[in-house]
Design a protein around this motif. Sequence first.
Motif, PDB file in Angstrom:
ATOM      1  N   LEU A 220       0.841  -1.204   0.000  1.00 27.63           N
ATOM      2  CA  LEU A 220       0.000   0.000   0.000  1.00 27.63           C
ATOM      3  C   LEU A 220       0.874   1.252   0.000  1.00 27.63           C
ATOM      4  O   LEU A 220       0.582   2.224  -0.704  1.00 27.63           O
ATOM      5  N   GLN A 221       1.972   1.162   0.759  1.00 30.01           N
ATOM      6  CA  GLN A 221       2.890   2.295   0.820  1.00 30.01           C
ATOM      7  C   GLN A 221       3.517   2.571  -0.552  1.00 30.01           C
ATOM      8  O   GLN A 221       3.587   3.722  -0.998  1.00 30.01           O
ATOM      9  N   MET A 222       3.931   1.486  -1.212  1.00 26.70           N
ATOM     10  CA  MET A 222       4.539   1.635  -2.548  1.00 26.70           C
ATOM     11  C   MET A 222       3.526   2.181  -3.547  1.00 26.70           C
ATOM     12  O   MET A 222       3.841   3.017  -4.400  1.00 26.70           O
ATOM     13  N   LEU A 223       2.310   1.687  -3.390  1.00 25.38           N
ATOM     14  CA  LEU A 223       1.238   2.110  -4.287  1.00 25.38           C
ATOM     15  C   LEU A 223       0.987   3.606  -4.126  1.00 25.38           C
ATOM     16  O   LEU A 223       0.882   4.348  -5.111  1.00 25.38           O
ATOM     17  N   GLN A 224       0.946   4.022  -2.886  1.00 23.04           N
ATOM     18  CA  GLN A 224       0.676   5.425  -2.613  1.00 23.04           C
ATOM     19  C   GLN A 224       1.771   6.305  -3.203  1.00 23.04           C
ATOM     20  O   GLN A 224       1.493   7.326  -3.833  1.00 23.04           O
ATOM     21  N   ILE A 252      -8.719   5.094  -0.892  1.00 20.52           N
ATOM     22  CA  ILE A 252      -8.760   5.615  -2.260  1.00 20.52           C
ATOM     23  C   ILE A 252      -8.425   7.108  -2.274  1.00 20.52           C
ATOM     24  O   ILE A 252      -7.654   7.577  -3.111  1.00 20.52           O
ATOM     25  N   HIS A 253      -8.994   7.828  -1.316  1.00 17.29           N
ATOM     26  CA  HIS A 253      -8.694   9.268  -1.256  1.00 17.29           C
ATOM     27  C   HIS A 253      -7.205   9.514  -1.011  1.00 17.29           C
ATOM     28  O   HIS A 253      -6.644  10.474  -1.530  1.00 17.29           O
ATOM     29  N   GLN A 254      -6.580   8.639  -0.227  1.00 24.78           N
ATOM     30  CA  GLN A 254      -5.132   8.780   0.022  1.00 24.78           C
ATOM     31  C   GLN A 254      -4.327   8.565  -1.255  1.00 24.78           C
ATOM     32  O   GLN A 254      -3.303   9.190  -1.468  1.00 24.78           O
ATOM     33  N   LEU A 255      -4.814   7.661  -2.084  1.00 26.11           N
ATOM     34  CA  LEU A 255      -4.057   7.293  -3.284  1.00 26.11           C
ATOM     35  C   LEU A 255      -4.291   8.262  -4.442  1.00 26.11           C
ATOM     36  O   LEU A 255      -3.484   8.371  -5.354  1.00 26.11           O
ATOM     37  N   ALA A 256      -5.446   8.947  -4.418  1.00 29.08           N
ATOM     38  CA  ALA A 256      -5.818   9.788  -5.563  1.00 29.08           C
ATOM     39  C   ALA A 256      -5.041  11.105  -5.564  1.00 29.08           C
ATOM     40  O   ALA A 256      -4.409  11.464  -4.577  1.00 29.08           O
ATOM     41  N   ASN A 257      -5.116  11.788  -6.737  1.00 31.60           N
ATOM     42  CA  ASN A 257      -4.461  13.083  -6.948  1.00 31.60           C
ATOM     43  C   ASN A 257      -2.941  12.971  -7.001  1.00 31.60           C
ATOM     44  O   ASN A 257      -2.311  12.847  -5.957  1.00 31.60           O
ATOM     45  N   PRO A 258      -2.352  13.010  -8.150  1.00 35.33           N
ATOM     46  CA  PRO A 258      -2.981  13.303  -9.452  1.00 35.33           C
ATOM     47  C   PRO A 258      -3.657  12.094 -10.101  1.00 35.33           C
ATOM     48  O   PRO A 258      -4.287  12.233 -11.145  1.00 35.33           O
ATOM     49  N   SER A 259      -3.475  10.924  -9.518  1.00 35.15           N
ATOM     50  CA  SER A 259      -4.138   9.746 -10.100  1.00 35.15           C
ATOM     51  C   SER A 259      -5.654   9.887  -9.961  1.00 35.15           C
ATOM     52  O   SER A 259      -6.135  10.471  -8.990  1.00 35.15           O
ATOM     53  N   GLN A 260      -6.347   9.349 -10.954  1.00 35.12           N
ATOM     54  CA  GLN A 260      -7.806   9.432 -10.949  1.00 35.12           C
ATOM     55  C   GLN A 260      -8.383   8.042 -10.687  1.00 35.12           C
ATOM     56  O   GLN A 260      -7.893   7.040 -11.218  1.00 35.12           O
ATOM     57  N   PHE A 261      -9.441   7.990  -9.901  1.00 44.25           N
ATOM     58  CA  PHE A 261     -10.144   6.736  -9.638  1.00 44.25           C
ATOM     59  C   PHE A 261     -11.537   6.796 -10.252  1.00 44.25           C
ATOM     60  O   PHE A 261     -12.244   7.799 -10.104  1.00 44.25           O
ATOM     61  N   ILE A 262     -11.909   5.735 -10.930  1.00 44.29           N
ATOM     62  CA  ILE A 262     -13.291   5.594 -11.396  1.00 44.29           C
ATOM     63  C   ILE A 262     -13.889   4.419 -10.619  1.00 44.29           C
ATOM     64  O   ILE A 262     -13.332   3.309 -10.646  1.00 44.29           O
ATOM     65  N   LEU A 263     -14.978   4.681  -9.929  1.00 45.96           N
ATOM     66  CA  LEU A 263     -15.654   3.611  -9.186  1.00 45.96           C
ATOM     67  C   LEU A 263     -16.971   3.314  -9.879  1.00 45.96           C
ATOM     68  O   LEU A 263     -17.615   4.217 -10.408  1.00 45.96           O
ATOM     69  N   THR A 264     -17.368   2.071  -9.893  1.00 47.87           N
ATOM     70  CA  THR A 264     -18.742   1.772 -10.324  1.00 47.87           C
ATOM     71  C   THR A 264     -19.446   1.095  -9.150  1.00 47.87           C
ATOM     72  O   THR A 264     -18.842   0.273  -8.451  1.00 47.87           O
ATOM     73  N   SER A 265     -20.689   1.503  -8.939  1.00 49.58           N
ATOM     74  CA  SER A 265     -21.376   0.967  -7.766  1.00 49.58           C
ATOM     75  C   SER A 265     -22.884   0.997  -7.942  1.00 49.58           C
ATOM     76  O   SER A 265     -23.431   1.919  -8.539  1.00 49.58           O
ATOM     77  N   ARG A 266     -23.541  -0.033  -7.431  1.00 49.97           N
ATOM     78  CA  ARG A 266     -24.998  -0.022  -7.415  1.00 49.97           C
ATOM     79  C   ARG A 266     -25.526   0.940  -6.359  1.00 49.97           C
ATOM     80  O   ARG A 266     -26.677   1.331  -6.401  1.00 49.97           O
TER      81      ARG A 266
END
Lengths: 444, 405
Positions: A220-224, A252-266
Motif C-alpha cells: 500500500l505504501q509503494m502504491l501510494q 482511495i482518497h489517500q491514493l488519488a491526486n494526481p491519479s484518478q479513480f473511477i468507481l462503479t457501484s450499485r
Amino acid sequence: MQTSQLSSLLLFQKIRANSATEADAHRQVLDTAVEALGAVHPSDARLLQLRFRQGMTAREAGSLLHLAESTVYTQQREAIARLTAVIEGQERQIRSTQLASWERRLEGLATARLVGIDDQLASLSARLGSTDPPFVTSIEGIGGIGKSTLAEALVRRLAPETAYVDLAWVTARQQSFNLGGSIREERRSLLSALGIAELIFDQLWQDEVQPLALSSGHKLQMLQQRLKQTPHLVVVDNLETVADLDQLLPTIHQLANPSQFILTSRESLFSESGIYHHPLRELGQVHALQLVRQEAEERNLPSLASAPDDDLVPIYDTVGGNPLALRLVVGQVHIYPLEHVLNGLRGARGQSALNLYTYVYRKAWDSLGENEQSVLLAMPLIREQGGELDDVAAVSGLPPDVVGDALATLVPMNLVDARGDFDQRRYTIHSLTRTFLHEIAHWA
Amino acid sequence: MGLTGRADTMANYAILFRDHIARSIVRCSARMELSGQMPAAGDREQALHTLSYALNVEDIWPETRALLLALAPKMEQAGHRDDWLPYLDRGIEQCQRLGDVPAEAALHWHKGVVLELRCLYDDAREELSFSVAQFAAVGDSRNQARALNKLANVARLQRQVHEAERLVETAMVLLEPDDTERAYGLIVMGAMALDACQWPAAADYFSQAIDVYRASGDQRMLAWSLTNLGVAQRKLKDYQRAIACYHEAIAVFEKVHDPVHRAAVHINLGNVFLKVGNVDEALASYRQAEPVFYQVRDNLHLAFAYVNIGMACRLLGRWREAERALSTSIDLLGGLNRPKKIANCREELGLTYQAQGRTAEAITQYEQALDALNDRGADQELRNSILANLRVARQISSTPAPAST
C-alpha cells in the motif's frame, strides 16, 4: 514548482515514475531522444550536446565544428525539428504498447458500438481530463444499467489522448449474469479494502520484479508513492460488494491526486465527500430500440433487427431501458418467440427471467426493512414522471418522515431515482424495477 | 419457488400492493376535488396512472368509479380523446362485471361525448343510445333526457333533422319545466335552424339558452351558446355583435380551461374578420385554432381551420401556404364524408391556381368540386359559384396567348 514542458507526454510520465525529480525525468527524456537521434544524425546530436548539455555559445560550438555562427543556428533548428520527430515516434510507440497492455486488463465490455452514452462519455472524459479535484468519480446505477461498460468505454476513450502512466482495473464482483440467462459465481468471499489495494498493486507491478514476501502494508505504501507521483487511472468495478467500504474509501482518497479513480457501484456514495457522482439512468425508448436492433443484427436475427418500432415497443414496455435486460431479451429470441420471452419476464417465469431479477434485485430487496419494502411497493403507483414525497407517503400510508427515511435508503441503492432540482425532488423507478415489483406483488 | 420465496410472504406483498392502490385512488380523488375547474396536467396523469391499476381491482370499485366519473368531464374538457377512451372502456367493462348500471349509463354518456368530438358519429350514437336505455332502466329521467339531447345533437350533425327534433321533444317531456338541461335542447334546435338557414329563429333559440346559462352560472354552456349566437349574428350580417359574442365566448372558454371549444370560436371569429375584409386578423385567428385541433386529432375542425387558412393565404397572395393548407384540408375531409366542404375547398384551391395563371389545374379543381357536390339541390349557391369560376377559367384557357415579338 516548475512543470516540465514534456509533462503531457506519456514518455515523460513513464520515466518520471522512476525518477527523483521532474527535472531528472525531463533530462532523461531528452538524453534518450538525443541518443536515438545520434544513431541516424550524429552531427545533429553532437551539436545539441554542445549547445544544451555543455552550454556552449553558438560561436564556441561553431568554432569547434568549423561552422559559421549563422550556420550553427540553421543546423540547430533542423536538429531540434528532427529531435521532436524522434520524441513523437517514441511517444507513439509507448502509447501503442500501453494500449495493448491496457486492453488485456479490460473486460471487453465496450468493444461493440455503444448506444446512448455519447454525451456521458464526453462529459466524463472532460471531467477526468481536468487536473482539478475531485479525483474520484463514481458511476452509480442499478444492476445491468451499464456502469462497467461506461467505465470501460471511458478508459478506451482516454487511453490514446491522456498521460496516465498506467491503468489498473480491478473488480470486486461476486457474480456475473450472462446473456444466456445464467448467473456465474466469480468469487466466494467479499473483497476487503486491502484486498482491492493488493489487486491494484499486482496489476501495476506485474512487469516488475517484486521483493518476495511483501506485506500488504508495504504494498500500500509503494502504491501510494507511485500514484501520488505520477497520474494513473484506476478503476474499481462493483464497489458495492466490497466488505469494508468505509475502510476502502479513505484509502482511495489517500491514493488519488494526481491519479484518478473511477468507481462503479450499485449504491450511490452520497454521504462521502470528494466524489464526483455520475448517476447512470436507463436508456430512453429510442436508444433502447436502437440497442435491440443492433444486438439483433450482431446475433444474426434479421427479422428482429428490421422489425418496426411497434413490434419492439413491448420489449421496452416490459424491461425499460436496462441494457442488460434488453440484451437478454434479444438473446432469448434465438430460442423462444418474443411474446414468450416477455411474458416470462412479466411473470418472472423461466430460469432466465428469475436469474435476471435475482442478479439485479435479490440482494437489495432482501436487505430492505419493512418500511423500505412498503415504500418501494408504492412506487409503481407513482406516475412515470415521478411523484413528490407527499405523494409517496399518501400511497404507502406511512408518515412522511418515515417515507423520507425509507427513500434515504432506497435512493442510494438506486432502487428509486430522485430527480428534479433542490427546490423539488421527484421520485420514480426504472421500468425493470416496476416489472420486478409487479411480480413481487403478484400483479399480473 | 418465486423471487422472494415463501408463499405467505408473497400473499402479504399482494395485499399490501392492493392497499397502496386503494390509497392512491383516494389521494387522486382528493386532488381532483381540490383542483376545482381543471386539475393540473400532472394530477391528470397521476389519476390515469392510478386508474390503470385500480380498474383491475373489484374490491375498490366504488372509489374507482367516483374518480372515473369525476375525471371524465375534465378529461374531455382538457382535450383528451384517444388516450382517454380506453379508460372509459375499461370502466364500462367493470360496470358490466359488477352489474353497476347507473355508472355504466354515465360512462356510455361520456364515451358518446368524446366520440362525437372525434366526429365518429355512428359510434357516438351507439354509446348515447346505450346511455339512454340504461338511464331509463334505472329510472333516472333527467340523465336520460341529457343523453337524448346529446343523441339529438349527433343526429343533427348527421343531417337527420326529423330524428333530431323527435329526440329533443322526447327529452323535453322528461325534464322539469325549470331544468337547465332544457337549454341544451334549445341549442340543438337553434343549430337545426342554422342548418335550415333560418337565421332569426336560430338567434332566438341561442339567446334563450344564453339567458338560462347566465342565470344558472354554467360558464361552459354559456360560452357554447354565445358561439352559436355569433354564427347566427354573422348570418344576419350583424358582424359587430358576432365579434362581441365570439370575444366573450373565447374569454369564458379560456377561464374554464376548454382549449378545444376556444379553438372552434377562433375559427368562427376568423370567418367574421374575413367577411369584413380584415384578412390578417382572420389568418391570425385561424392560426390559433390549428395546433389545438391537431393535438386532439379533431380532423373535422382541423380541416375547417385549414380551408380557412388557405382562403386567407390566397387573399394575401401567399400561394404556397394556401395550396398546402387547402390540399391538407381536402385530404382530411375525404375521410369525413363532407362533400359540400370538399367542394368548397376545391373551389378555393382552383381560385388559388387561377390567380397564379395555372388555369388547367384550376379547371381540374372546379370540375372535381362539381363532382363532389353531385346533384345536391341544397348547395345551389355554391354550385353556381363554382360554375361561374369554371366558365371564366375555360374562357381564359381557350383564348390564344398573344404572339411573342
